[in-house]
Design a protein around this motif. Structure first.
Motif, PDB file in Angstrom:
ATOM      1  N   ARG A 142       0.839  -1.196   0.000  1.00 58.93           N
ATOM      2  CA  ARG A 142       0.000   0.000   0.000  1.00 58.93           C
ATOM      3  C   ARG A 142       0.879   1.252   0.000  1.00 58.93           C
ATOM      4  NH1 ARG A 142      -4.890  -2.188   2.189  1.00 58.93           N
ATOM      5  NH2 ARG A 142      -5.016  -4.256   1.239  1.00 58.93           N
ATOM      6  N   HIS A 143       0.353   2.324  -0.553  1.00 60.52           N
ATOM      7  CA  HIS A 143       1.125   3.559  -0.741  1.00 60.52           C
ATOM      8  C   HIS A 143       0.279   4.755  -0.341  1.00 60.52           C
ATOM      9  CE1 HIS A 143       2.611   6.978  -3.252  1.00 60.52           C
ATOM     10  NE2 HIS A 143       3.804   6.417  -3.148  1.00 60.52           N
ATOM     11  N   LYS A 164      -3.452   3.748  -1.180  1.00 62.48           N
ATOM     12  CA  LYS A 164      -3.796   3.064  -2.420  1.00 62.48           C
ATOM     13  C   LYS A 164      -3.059   1.734  -2.514  1.00 62.48           C
ATOM     14  CE  LYS A 164      -4.902   7.204  -5.113  1.00 62.48           C
ATOM     15  NZ  LYS A 164      -4.638   7.952  -6.364  1.00 62.48           N
ATOM     16  N   THR A 165      -3.726   0.777  -3.121  1.00 63.49           N
ATOM     17  CA  THR A 165      -3.179  -0.574  -3.275  1.00 63.49           C
ATOM     18  C   THR A 165      -2.351  -0.660  -4.552  1.00 63.49           C
ATOM     19  OG1 THR A 165      -5.087  -1.468  -2.122  1.00 63.49           O
ATOM     20  CG2 THR A 165      -3.807  -3.016  -3.440  1.00 63.49           C
ATOM     21  N   ALA A 166      -1.301  -1.474  -4.528  1.00 61.16           N
ATOM     22  CA  ALA A 166      -0.416  -1.629  -5.680  1.00 61.16           C
ATOM     23  C   ALA A 166      -1.109  -2.449  -6.766  1.00 61.16           C
ATOM     24  CB  ALA A 166       0.892  -2.286  -5.269  1.00 61.16           C
ATOM     25  N   THR A 167      -1.801  -1.755  -7.635  1.00 66.08           N
ATOM     26  CA  THR A 167      -2.476  -2.352  -8.788  1.00 66.08           C
ATOM     27  C   THR A 167      -2.010  -1.617 -10.040  1.00 66.08           C
ATOM     28  OG1 THR A 167      -4.341  -0.810  -8.717  1.00 66.08           O
ATOM     29  CG2 THR A 167      -4.513  -2.821  -7.363  1.00 66.08           C
ATOM     30  N   GLY A 172       1.524   3.365 -11.074  1.00 65.38           N
ATOM     31  CA  GLY A 172       2.299   4.273 -11.918  1.00 65.38           C
ATOM     32  C   GLY A 172       2.719   5.543 -11.206  1.00 65.38           C
ATOM     33  N   GLN A 173       1.907   5.990 -10.225  1.00 65.58           N
ATOM     34  CA  GLN A 173       2.211   7.220  -9.510  1.00 65.58           C
ATOM     35  C   GLN A 173       2.860   6.986  -8.150  1.00 65.58           C
ATOM     36  OE1 GLN A 173       2.027  10.157 -11.103  1.00 65.58           O
ATOM     37  NE2 GLN A 173       1.513   8.744 -12.762  1.00 65.58           N
ATOM     38  N   PHE A 174       3.156   5.730  -7.824  1.00 66.24           N
ATOM     39  CA  PHE A 174       3.889   5.436  -6.587  1.00 66.24           C
ATOM     40  C   PHE A 174       5.331   5.937  -6.729  1.00 66.24           C
ATOM     41  CE2 PHE A 174       1.495   1.481  -4.791  1.00 66.24           C
ATOM     42  CZ  PHE A 174       0.285   2.154  -4.895  1.00 66.24           C
ATOM     43  N   THR A 175       5.967   6.283  -5.594  1.00 73.48           N
ATOM     44  CA  THR A 175       7.403   6.500  -5.619  1.00 73.48           C
ATOM     45  C   THR A 175       8.075   5.231  -6.126  1.00 73.48           C
ATOM     46  OG1 THR A 175       9.370   6.574  -4.208  1.00 73.48           O
ATOM     47  CG2 THR A 175       7.319   6.065  -3.114  1.00 73.48           C
ATOM     48  N   ALA A 176       8.885   5.361  -7.178  1.00 68.63           N
ATOM     49  CA  ALA A 176       9.485   4.173  -7.783  1.00 68.63           C
ATOM     50  C   ALA A 176      10.481   3.504  -6.841  1.00 68.63           C
ATOM     51  CB  ALA A 176      10.164   4.544  -9.099  1.00 68.63           C
ATOM     52  N   VAL A 177      11.372   4.306  -6.243  1.00 68.68           N
ATOM     53  CA  VAL A 177      12.344   3.732  -5.310  1.00 68.68           C
ATOM     54  C   VAL A 177      11.614   3.050  -4.159  1.00 68.68           C
ATOM     55  CG1 VAL A 177      14.136   4.286  -3.618  1.00 68.68           C
ATOM     56  CG2 VAL A 177      14.224   5.289  -5.903  1.00 68.68           C
ATOM     57  N   GLY A 178      10.602   3.715  -3.612  1.00 72.64           N
ATOM     58  CA  GLY A 178       9.845   3.130  -2.511  1.00 72.64           C
ATOM     59  C   GLY A 178       9.130   1.861  -2.913  1.00 72.64           C
ATOM     60  N   TYR A 179       8.506   1.872  -4.085  1.00 74.95           N
ATOM     61  CA  TYR A 179       7.758   0.693  -4.535  1.00 74.95           C
ATOM     62  C   TYR A 179       8.677  -0.495  -4.756  1.00 74.95           C
ATOM     63  CZ  TYR A 179       5.265  -2.475  -7.660  1.00 74.95           C
ATOM     64  OH  TYR A 179       4.714  -3.599  -8.248  1.00 74.95           O
ATOM     65  N   PHE A 180       9.803  -0.272  -5.449  1.00 76.13           N
ATOM     66  CA  PHE A 180      10.702  -1.399  -5.719  1.00 76.13           C
ATOM     67  C   PHE A 180      11.377  -1.891  -4.435  1.00 76.13           C
ATOM     68  CE2 PHE A 180      10.747   0.732 -10.022  1.00 76.13           C
ATOM     69  CZ  PHE A 180       9.904  -0.202 -10.606  1.00 76.13           C
ATOM     70  N   PHE A 181      11.631  -0.984  -3.512  1.00 79.17           N
ATOM     71  CA  PHE A 181      12.121  -1.360  -2.184  1.00 79.17           C
ATOM     72  C   PHE A 181      11.070  -2.204  -1.467  1.00 79.17           C
ATOM     73  CE2 PHE A 181      11.789  -0.116   2.359  1.00 79.17           C
ATOM     74  CZ  PHE A 181      12.998  -0.604   2.843  1.00 79.17           C
ATOM     75  N   ILE A 193       3.155  -4.481   3.259  1.00 80.42           N
ATOM     76  CA  ILE A 193       4.140  -3.401   3.249  1.00 80.42           C
ATOM     77  C   ILE A 193       3.408  -2.081   3.029  1.00 80.42           C
ATOM     78  CG2 ILE A 193       6.168  -2.414   2.125  1.00 80.42           C
ATOM     79  CD1 ILE A 193       6.779  -5.056   3.497  1.00 80.42           C
ATOM     80  N   GLY A 194       3.644  -1.122   3.915  1.00 83.24           N
ATOM     81  CA  GLY A 194       3.075   0.216   3.773  1.00 83.24           C
ATOM     82  C   GLY A 194       4.156   1.231   3.477  1.00 83.24           C
ATOM     83  N   LEU A 195       3.949   2.051   2.466  1.00 86.96           N
ATOM     84  CA  LEU A 195       4.920   3.060   2.038  1.00 86.96           C
ATOM     85  C   LEU A 195       4.297   4.446   2.176  1.00 86.96           C
ATOM     86  CD1 LEU A 195       5.909   1.236  -1.272  1.00 86.96           C
ATOM     87  CD2 LEU A 195       7.197   1.174   0.879  1.00 86.96           C
ATOM     88  N   ILE A 196       4.899   5.297   2.991  1.00 84.54           N
ATOM     89  CA  ILE A 196       4.428   6.666   3.154  1.00 84.54           C
ATOM     90  C   ILE A 196       5.389   7.578   2.404  1.00 84.54           C
ATOM     91  CG2 ILE A 196       3.891   8.509   4.780  1.00 84.54           C
ATOM     92  CD1 ILE A 196       3.317   6.378   6.877  1.00 84.54           C
TER      93      ILE A 196
END
Length: 657
Positions: A142-143, A164-167, A172-181, A193-196
């Motif tokens: 989640r982001h 928002k859920t990773a769908t 596409g608008q998630f932080t890329a570094v955060g999402y791949f981490f 995993i929750g990303l703020i």
């Protein structure tokens, strides 16, 4: 109904209407992730003295219910008991007048993702974006994106935000570094995993530090005392800075009559300053400049194209343009558009040999200038192309007095107040950080300001949480190197020194996956992966190699320097097809560095140069663009750049003002 009963009813109605709804911070929402294995703070606002009950329940979890009474200021906070990872659960908050129900709540690992543009950079602009977005089926990741706002005083809540859920629709608008981490952690840990994401491009570290922490540091104390007391005053300060910069550049704003000749082929622009095109004119010397800027340059029309039409391509322009060739208007846009500017030049508009181009760009807000790629700026016909990218002349016609005169870098604390303080004390595991580009000019001071920020956040959360950060990638910012100095190398050094200054810190080294021509390298997958290695070791206690070779010591043997390293894994290697080490330099007592030969011998690196008989110091990867540095361990992780000397830095005297 008797009058007394009517009066009583009206009074009761007024009392009921006066009771405020119980309220939660914006960070609490359906689809949120709560931190596992730690007490869970839940807080908000209600009427003074009002009882508030918080319940957490769902399949697979022991139901929790706790009640708290709001204080005189209407604020309340309680802590639910720590819980194992799982979900989805329901979080219910009950007050006198209303009930808040948050659904699809998960418990897992929460990470703060912060910094400047390379952390803000979205998945949609990263390598293999289409494939990554299509494959984003991770309902347990989640982001939450924190809105980018500034404040002179700490705020107790955000203005908006949602989890928002990773769908494919969202990621596409998630932080890329955060999402791949986060994706790497999810694959290794198998839990939510929750990303703020609280990041803002182009920002300096000082704006992320609280006022109290800045005041505690003697180099910042006077700056804090001089901070504006209102947003209007902050705007006036920025306006004054911008006005002074324009006055210094060109003696002020020109008279309207002077501007009329700027499109002419015969106009003398020899006193105009130069700028790199493409590029944003409002992101360096003239931050947050909105208004009108003119650009000029010349090109030579080859004899083979005389009498023929030619395409003039300028790439994308932000916002609108009017374009002149030899004083003749050949095109322009009246409204903002994202399409590239391509104008057909007729033979009657061209001269044999030298031709002039003048482009008037008006920026209404946000970024302004030539925003396309260098290869898009050219003249062409058929197979013939002549690049127009590079150095142009420029001059400012006017600027607009708007709210952008107050920006996030105009004072310290502005983003701490608006983008960090409202998150405290939300329970989380740790933070990942990608920032430093905007502090390179004050790299030496970053040795203190960066650890100050980390300690500040830890003090605010009352926890020594893991803090993991990305060392600056390779980028040719100012052609800096060992000979004339490199502010980027010094910033990387300041980042590395933070590992020694503070416990539970980790650094991802990424110079090998940078882009010398782009400050925003698009390979964010490996950045996230290298951060995850640090997290698995520091935050989760896994016994593993999490980084590349780290310089340990140097010994001299004749004209050679013998270097030893830690974190060598199963051995040192020279990455690349040629099989030999690059990026090493060596100097004697004269402090003049020479490119050196280097070999791996018995687990150490031997460095020498025929031009240095008595080596005193070694540099490795000491340049803005240090892409060629290629010492790795066999596990595929790069050695961090370093120097063995402590000679004076080029940024040592530069201070935050």
């Amino acid at each position: 109904m008797p009058f007394r009963m009517i009066l009583s009813f009206l009074c009761l109605l007024c009392i009921n209407q006066a009771i405020a709804d119980v309220r939660l911070p914006k960070i609490f929402d359906s689809h949120m992730v709560l931190q596992r294995n730690k007490p869970i703070p839940v807080w908000g606002w209600a009427d003074a003295g009002e009882k508030v009950t918080v319940e957490l329940s769902g399949s697979g979890i022991t139901k929790q219910s706790k009640t708290i009474k709001a204080g005189k200021d209407g604020k309340w906070i309680l802590r639910l008991n720590a819980a194992e990872a799982g979900g989805p659960y329901q979080l219910v908050v009950k007050g006198k007048k209303n009930v808040l129900t948050l659904d699809d709540v998960l418990i897992g690992e929460v990470w703060i993702c912060s910094g400047q543009s390379n952390m803000q950079w979205p998945v949609s602009a990263s390598d293999n974006a289409e494939e990554e977005i299509a494959a984003a089926s991770y309902p347990l990741i989640r982001h939450f994106e924190v809105p980018r706002e500034i404040s002179l005083a700490p705020k107790d809540d955000l203005s908006k935000g949602e989890w928002k859920t990773a769908t494919p629709e969202n990621v596409g608008q998630f932080t890329a570094v955060g999402y791949f981490f986060g994706r790497e952690l999810y694959k290794k840990l198998g839990i939510p995993i929750g990303l703020i994401n609280t990041s803002w491009g182009g920002t300096i570290v000082e704006t992320w530090i609280s006022k109290e922490a800045m005041k505690s540091f003697n180099e910042f104390s006077d700056v804090v005392d001089a901070m504006p007391v209102s947003m209007d005053a902050l705007g006036e300060k920025r306006k004054t800075t911008l006005t002074n910069a324009i006055n210094e550049l060109q003696g002020g704003i020109p008279a309207s009559g002077d501007v009329q000749s700027w499109s002419s082929a015969s106009f003398d622009d020899s006193e105009w300053k130069t700028i790199e095109v493409p590029g944003n004119f409002d992101r360096k010397d003239f931050q947050y400049l909105d208004g009108v800027v003119w650009f000029r340059r010349e090109f030579i029309l080859p004899d083979s194209l005389t009498g023929l039409s030619v395409a003039l391509s300028l790439g994308t322009i932000d916002d609108v343009d009017a374009t002149y060739v030899n004083g003749i208007k050949v095109g322009g846009t009246a409204s903002k558009t994202a399409t590239g500017r391509i104008y057909i030049l007729e033979p009657s508009q061209l001269h044999a040999g030298k031709n002039s181009i003048a482009v008037r760009i008006e920026d209404f807000g946000g970024r302004g200038g030539f925003t396309g790629k260098p290869e898009d700026v050219k003249i062409s016909r058929g197979a013939y192309e002549q690049s127009l990218a590079g150095i142009w002349k420029y001059r400012i016609e006017s600027y607009t007095n708007n709210n952008q005169f107050a920006g996030p870098n105009d004072a310290g604390t502005l983003l701490y107040n608006s983008m960090i303080a409202p998150l405290i004390p939300y329970a989380m595991q740790g933070a990942i950080w990608y920032q430093g580009e905007s502090n390179a000019g004050r790299a030496y001071q970053y040795r203190k300001s960066f650890p100050l920020m980390i300690s500040d956040w830890r003090n605010r959360w009352k926890e020594e949480f893991p803090f993991l950060f990305v060392q600056l990638a390779s980028f040719n910012a100012n052609n800096g190197d060992s000979r004339k100095g490199s502010s980027w190398a010094e910033l990387r050094e300041a980042q590395a020194l933070t590992l020694q200054a503070l416990p539970r810190t980790g650094m991802a080294v990424i110079h090998d996956i940078g882009n010398p021509k782009n400050i925003h390298p698009t390979n964010k997958q490996d950045v996230g992966k290298r951060l995850s290695l640090q997290a698995l070791k520091i935050a989760y206690g896994q016994n593993m190699l999490s980084q590349g070779p780290q310089f340990q010591s140097m010994q001299k043997e004749g004209n050679k320097a013998i270097l030893t390293f830690t974190d060598t894994g199963t051995g040192l290697i020279a990455s690349g097809k040629y099989g030999y080490l690059q990026g090493f330099e060596i100097a004697g007592a004269d402090k003049v560095f020479h490119w050196a030969k280097a070999e791996i011998q018995n687990g150490k690196v031997v460095v020498w140069s025929d031009e240095v008989a008595n080596p005193v110091a070694v540099h490795y990867g000491w340049a803005d663009d240090n892409m060629e540095a290629n010492l790795f361990n066999k596990e595929g992780l790069p050695a961090a750049p370093f120097r063995t000397d402590t000679w004076k830095s080029i940024t040592e005297e530069v201070r935050f003002k």
